[in-house]
Write a protein that holds these residues in place. Structure first.
Motif, PDB file in Angstrom:
ATOM      1  N   ALA A  99       0.956  -1.157  -0.127  1.00  0.00           N
ATOM      2  CA  ALA A  99       0.052  -0.208   0.061  1.00  0.00           C
ATOM      3  C   ALA A  99       0.988   1.146  -0.079  1.00  0.00           C
ATOM      4  CB  ALA A  99      -0.830  -0.017   1.164  1.00  0.00           C
ATOM      5  N   GLN A 100       0.435   2.258  -0.694  1.00  0.00           N
ATOM      6  CA  GLN A 100       1.058   3.573  -0.708  1.00  0.00           C
ATOM      7  C   GLN A 100       0.453   4.268   0.497  1.00  0.00           C
ATOM      8  OE1 GLN A 100       3.317   4.709  -2.885  1.00  0.00           O
ATOM      9  NE2 GLN A 100       3.326   2.902  -4.135  1.00  0.00           N
ATOM     10  N   PRO A 101       1.410   4.965   1.194  1.00  0.00           N
ATOM     11  CA  PRO A 101       1.228   5.621   2.507  1.00  0.00           C
ATOM     12  C   PRO A 101       0.330   6.922   2.216  1.00  0.00           C
ATOM     13  CG  PRO A 101       3.479   6.193   1.846  1.00  0.00           C
ATOM     14  CD  PRO A 101       2.997   4.974   1.027  1.00  0.00           C
ATOM     15  N   LEU A 102      -0.726   7.254   2.954  1.00  0.00           N
ATOM     16  CA  LEU A 102      -1.684   8.198   3.009  1.00  0.00           C
ATOM     17  C   LEU A 102      -1.203   9.564   3.336  1.00  0.00           C
ATOM     18  CD1 LEU A 102      -4.832   6.145   3.142  1.00  0.00           C
ATOM     19  CD2 LEU A 102      -3.833   6.850   1.086  1.00  0.00           C
TER      20      LEU A 102
END
Length: 168
Positions: free
Chosen positions: A75-78
């Motif tokens: 997952a890409q960091p938000l």
């Protein structure tokens, strides 16, 4: 924890003070004036506990847990980390302090609240405050104890200028 419970389609059981069985817990209600026994039939239980209601764990040479590597996450960091500002204090933390000195609205001002800090320093105690003192700007809201603040369970609690509400 509520968000995790919702994602798991489970109900959260908050502020548990006793575990009666695998599915039965006790928790305070009505600002601690009554104790409710809660039973959950959810397959996964999401529970928060009142840490001061349980004895501290003791270290044991024979106690060990298995170690496993966590699965990789793609997952890409938000969000991004900017900085951390931590308040430094020589006083004990409210949640674990054996002695707490709290001040209320009757100390009249932020300068008057200094007596609370001075007494706490003499006793090696944590500093607390009523909601009225915090709302009046006498001290930081991180010191608020009681029904709308932090839960404390010290051996000695001294309230100065507090209206004797049951949470104090």
């Amino acid at each position: 924890m509520p968000r995790l419970a919702a994602l798991l389609d489970s109900q959260q059981i908050s502020d548990v003070i006793s575990v009666e069985s695998e599915d039965t817990f006790m928790r305070p209600v009505y600002a601690g004036n009554a104790i409710a026994t809660v039973q959950s039939s959810d397959p996964i239980r999401v529970v928060t506990v009142r840490t001061t209601a349980f004895p501290a764990a003791t270290a044991s040479a024979s106690a060990s847990a298995a170690e496993e590597a966590a699965p990789a996450v793609d997952a890409q960091p938000l969000s991004t980390w900017i900085k951390e500002d931590m308040a430094k204090s020589d006083r004990p933390d409210l949640a674990t302090a054996k002695r707490v000195v709290s001040g209320g609205r009757a100390v009249k001002s932020a300068e008057g609240f200094q007596i609370i800090y001075d007494l706490a320093d003499k006793l090696g105690a944590g500093v607390g405050a009523s909601r009225a003192a915090v709302d009046s700007g006498y001290c930081d809201n991180s010191l608020q104890v009681g029904q709308t603040g932090r839960i404390v369970a010290p051996e000695l609690y001294i309230g100065i200028g507090i209206s004797c509400a049951n949470q104090h």
